[in-house]
Structures are given as structure tokens and as C-alpha cells.
Design a protein around this motif. Sequence first.
Motif: not given
Length: 319
Positions: A222-241, A295-304
Motif C-alpha cells: 500500500l505504501d508502494e502503490v500510493c507513492r506510485e500514484a503520487l509520483a505519477a501526478n507529481n504530488l506529495k502526501g501533503s497535497d492529498i486532501d 469531501i468538497q469539490r476540487g479536493q484531491r482524493l487517494l483511494l487504495e
Amino acid sequence: MAYSRIIGTGSYLPEKALSNIELEERIDTTDEWIFSRTGIRSRHVAADDEQTSDLALHASRRALEMAGVKPEELDLIVVATTTPDMMFPSTAALLQQKLGVRGCTAFDVQAVCTGFVYALSIADKFVASGQAKRALVVGAEVFSRLLDWSDRRTCVLFGDGAGAVVLERSETPGILSTHLHADGSQSHILNVPGAIRNGEVHGRAFVHMDGSAVFKFAVKVLDEVCREALAANNLKGSDIDWLIPHQANIRIIQATAEKLGMPRERIVTTVDRQGNTSAASVPLALDTAVRDGRIQRGQRLLLEAVGGGMTWGAALLIW
């Protein structure tokens, strides 16, 4: 560029709630023992006459209502489930019938607890590419029927339920990327080793789990795939709402969030009152947080999610 975007969510839980206190009367366990190890206080159990397609129908109707979409406007129905109503036809086809429509594509996906993320990824490809304008994606389970209720290692963990989302093609960014994986060499640590032959069950048709092995595997992938998703979108964990995790175990959920540097107040958790509802857990949690206003419109969500197979996956989207 076209995207698929979630325009409605819905969920359903069976009426019967089974608490840890009630389980104390059935097996050698305690509320404290279950809660301290899993974070679960209760779970829901389907009635004898409730099938997976029934749970899916309730969740789907609520998602369609929120989306303002009629069933006949759907081009695709994908149901993620490990507990289909029958061998065939698919639960998706049965759901289509219950929705009163015909003609659109309908099929099931089986990736156990990762099933909804798999189904969402598939539907995203259909919608974003223009092969479908609107899609209904459902995770639904009656996992209680796969449990040996004398095995305290497994029966306390799981529950029944359904969650659904409606996707629509949009020029506004929605699903940004999905990431799916599997490792069949690890199938022995979580499975139901039963099969139907000549109309009879062969093997053991109950959940078998090596809890320690599953925990270690889940935290790692789960750590690996979440980081994969973040990297694919040039984001960090702190960018996820909001982190919308598979609701397997509070320790796994918290360990994943900590590795990503996400505070606990930005995690949506329902495991305490729903248990592990397998493919239904991610859309159930998503619908809960959408409807209570977190959850509000415009927020970033990470599902895993991670599940038997072993399978795992993540989806990053803008709500």
C-alpha cells in the motif's frame, strides 16, 4: 483532454448490525481483544433473503439519484464482488435487470478487497476514451457467508455492504490515474480454498488467512502503490486532501498514512462500525465522507486497497 469524473455516490448496509459484545456470546473473544487489534466495534450482516445484487441495487439507486442519472442512461455497469449471487450470470447482469434496463455492457470484476479499485480503473478507461458516456461502478459483498463463525481469527473481521459511484465523461479533471498490481505467488496467505465440482463443494469454502503475513504484505504494497500514484501526478502526501483506504484493519490504515506523512484527521475511516466489507469498503467510505460534507469539490482524493490474490491498487482523483 477528456476525463471520467465521479458525479454521484451511494451506499447500503444491511439492517442487522452485529456487535463485538454479541460475538462474545458465540466465540472465545472479547470486545477489547477485537477492537485493540482491528479497530472494529461492529459489522453488518445480510438477511437470509438478501443477495449481493440486492445490496448493490440499494447503493446504485442512491448513487444514481445523487448523480441525477436515470438507469437507462447508463452505458456500462461494472460490479466488483467476491460473493456473486450465483455462478452465472454475473451479478452485474442481475443488477441491470433489477434496475429495469437492458442493452448496456455489464460484467463483474473479481479482485477481492481491491475489486472496487480494479473496477473503477476499468470503467475509467471506457469513459475517458469515449466508449461509454456514463458508467455505474459498484463494490458489493455478502462476505459473512464465507466465514467460519467458530474461527475467531477471521469471523470478527468482515461484514456485508455495498457502495457505488456513477462516472461521467467530462472535460473537467476527475480520475487522474489508477495503478493496479497482483502477485499470485502470495495467494496462499489469504484465500477461500473451495471449488464447485459436479454440484458439490470441494475443499474448504471459508476464509483462510495468515494474519501476520497479510499485515506485513499490506503495509508494504500500500505504501508502494500510493507513492506510485503520487509520483505519477507529481504530488506529495501533503497535497492529498483525503485518503480513502480499504477498511481492513485500523493498524494497516494508520501505518499507511504515517508512511505517507498524512495526519489521521485526513483519513476517512468506517472500519469501526462496518468491519472489512471487502470490495465494498472503499466506496462505502467514500460515500460516507461525501454525504457528511467532509469531501468538497476540487479536493484531491487517494483511494487504495489490498486484497486476496494478492492484489493491490490505488486511484488518484479530483473530486
